[in-house]
Design a protein around this motif. Structure first.
Motif, mmCIF file in Angstrom:
data_model
loop_
_atom_site.group_PDB
_atom_site.id
_atom_site.type_symbol
_atom_site.label_atom_id
_atom_site.label_comp_id
_atom_site.label_asym_id
_atom_site.label_seq_id
_atom_site.Cartn_x
_atom_site.Cartn_y
_atom_site.Cartn_z
ATOM 1 N N LYS A 1 12.080 -0.638 -0.872
ATOM 2 C CA LYS A 1 12.553 -1.566 -1.919
ATOM 3 C C LYS A 1 11.471 -1.795 -2.977
ATOM 4 O O LYS A 1 11.747 -1.819 -4.181
ATOM 5 C CB LYS A 1 12.984 -2.885 -1.282
ATOM 6 N N MET A 2 10.243 -1.935 -2.512
ATOM 7 C CA MET A 2 9.127 -2.158 -3.444
ATOM 8 C C MET A 2 8.895 -0.917 -4.319
ATOM 9 O O MET A 2 8.634 -1.019 -5.520
ATOM 10 C CB MET A 2 7.873 -2.458 -2.619
ATOM 11 N N THR A 3 9.002 0.262 -3.694
ATOM 12 C CA THR A 3 8.808 1.515 -4.429
ATOM 13 C C THR A 3 9.908 1.703 -5.468
ATOM 14 O O THR A 3 9.648 2.126 -6.604
ATOM 15 C CB THR A 3 8.795 2.715 -3.451
ATOM 16 N N LYS A 4 11.137 1.383 -5.088
ATOM 17 C CA LYS A 4 12.258 1.521 -6.032
ATOM 18 C C LYS A 4 12.035 0.638 -7.260
ATOM 19 O O LYS A 4 12.323 1.044 -8.389
ATOM 20 C CB LYS A 4 13.580 1.152 -5.342
ATOM 21 N N GLU A 5 11.512 -0.546 -7.018
ATOM 22 C CA GLU A 5 11.208 -1.445 -8.154
ATOM 23 C C GLU A 5 10.180 -0.813 -9.074
ATOM 24 O O GLU A 5 10.316 -0.813 -10.292
ATOM 25 C CB GLU A 5 10.684 -2.792 -7.637
ATOM 26 N N LYS A 6 9.114 -0.255 -8.473
ATOM 27 C CA LYS A 6 8.037 0.339 -9.271
ATOM 28 C C LYS A 6 8.514 1.591 -10.004
ATOM 29 O O LYS A 6 8.104 1.849 -11.134
ATOM 30 C CB LYS A 6 6.842 0.680 -8.370
ATOM 31 N N LEU A 7 9.370 2.371 -9.358
ATOM 32 C CA LEU A 7 9.879 3.591 -9.999
ATOM 33 C C LEU A 7 10.808 3.271 -11.157
ATOM 34 O O LEU A 7 10.947 4.087 -12.083
ATOM 35 C CB LEU A 7 10.628 4.464 -8.968
ATOM 36 N N LEU B 1 0.834 -1.208 0.000
ATOM 37 C CA LEU B 1 0.000 0.000 0.000
ATOM 38 C C LEU B 1 0.867 1.256 0.000
ATOM 39 O O LEU B 1 0.626 2.194 -0.769
ATOM 40 C CB LEU B 1 -0.928 0.008 1.228
ATOM 41 N N ALA B 2 1.887 1.290 0.869
ATOM 42 C CA ALA B 2 2.740 2.474 0.964
ATOM 43 C C ALA B 2 3.432 2.758 -0.370
ATOM 44 O O ALA B 2 3.526 3.917 -0.799
ATOM 45 C CB ALA B 2 3.778 2.290 2.076
#
Length: 342
Positions: free
Chosen positions: A126-132, A52-53
């Motif tokens: 880590k999840m956000t970096k993947e998505k970015l 979610l974050a």
């Protein structure tokens, strides 16, 4: 390599074609896609669930294409990790049922192991970096020790933080012990964020302007300086003190990569007080995003001209308000992207 590194170049003071732009609190409450998530999950569930974050962090980038993303989280995850209970009450805000009021109350406050207490934040990074996918940099943040103390002692938001100030002025030994514990936790937390992949960090001193210049040095700035000293060799640090124009001279010599400016300080004064050599960030009045889009674009171009396009990051003077129309937020971002230096 980050494809759009305009934000990082501005932090280094490099010459750019236009300044970068992002908005404090851009991940959140003014976006309809965020409101849909908010209907299903309470506040700290959104903070503590990496899926979610990370999704909330990406939403404004997807919609508006800012030059940097800022991780969706909250400054009050720090006291939670320190064994201080924090609730987020709808239509009320933060509520701490057992505020710190005495030296004895401090005994249960811990400097936590960051991975076990706040590992979910690192997972979200880590999840956000993947998505970015390295499109834009990711900013991590924390509240200043003084701002965190304000909530820990007051027990809720306040216009005056009178109980927090009373605690500092009547029991300074305990106040400094609490501030040091928060500082130690914050340094460890931000270092873990850097390891997890954030490209810069910002320290929010939202309530620094509540203090006199002398008290600010004692109860706020010296602790922010510790954070900057601990982090500056690992990542760029942005220091933002709302209402703290009087401290800009000291802030400019701190080793911070940039300083946030609120809307009560003009570009000219901010450049003068900081000696003109440090990157500044700000300082559009968030309420001015209620002006018509054409007026917003004109004011943004004027603001850039006043600060100058180099050593400057376009932002608001505090967080975006929940009632800002989407087209007005878009006008703010687009105005910067369309900027051409005279």
């Amino acid at each position: 390599m980050i494809k759009n590194d305009l934000f990082l170049r501005a932090l280094k003071g490099e010459t750019v074609d236009r300044p970068p732009v992002w908005m404090m609190r851009q991940a959140g409450r003014y976006l309809p896609e965020f409101i849909e998530i908010r209907k299903k999950y309470d506040f700290f569930t959104r903070c503590q669930t990496p899926e979610l974050a990370s999704e909330i962090t990406i939403q404004p980038i997807r919609r508006f294409g800012m030059d940097a993303a800022i991780l969706f989280s909250d400054i009050l995850v720090i006291p939670q990790a320190m064994n201080i209970e924090v609730e987020m009450k709808p239509n009320f805000g933060p509520y701490l049922p057992n505020p710190i009021r005495t030296s004895k109350d401090l005994e249960s406050v811990v400097v936590p192991d960051i991975q076990s207490s706040l590992g979910y934040v690192m997972d979200a990074i880590k999840m956000t970096k993947e998505k970015l996918n390295d499109d834009v940099p990711l900013i991590g943040f924390a509240g200043s020790p003084w701002t965190i103390l304000c909530y820990c002692v007051q027990g809720q938001g306040s216009k005056t933080f009178d109980k927090a100030k009373e605690f500092c002025f009547t029991n300074p030994v305990a106040a400094h012990q609490l501030l040091q514990k928060i500082t130690d936790t914050t340094i460890a937390y931000l270092k873990e964020k850097v390891k997890a992949g954030v490209n810069a960090v910002q320290v929010f001193d939202s309530w620094g302007g509540m203090l006199s210049p002398t008290d600010y040095q004692e109860f706020s700035w010296q602790y922010i300086q510790q954070i900057i000293d601990a982090l500056k060799d690992e990542t760029p640090v942005i220091a933002f003190g709302k209402g703290c124009w009087f401290a800009l001279g000291d802030m400019s010599k701190s080793g911070a990569a940039a300083l946030g400016i609120d809307w009560t300080c003009s570009a000219r004064n901010a450049r003068y007080l900081t000696g003109g050599n440090i990157t500044l960030q700000g300082n559009f009045d968030p309420s001015r995003l209620l002006s018509p889009p054409a007026a917003i674009k004109k004011m943004v171009h004027q603001m850039i001209n006043e600060f100058g396009k180099d050593k400057y990051i376009v932002n608001l003077g505090h967080g975006i308000l929940p009632n800002i129309p989407l087209e007005n937020a878009k006008a703010f971002i687009d105005a910067v992207k369309e900027y051409k230096a005279n």
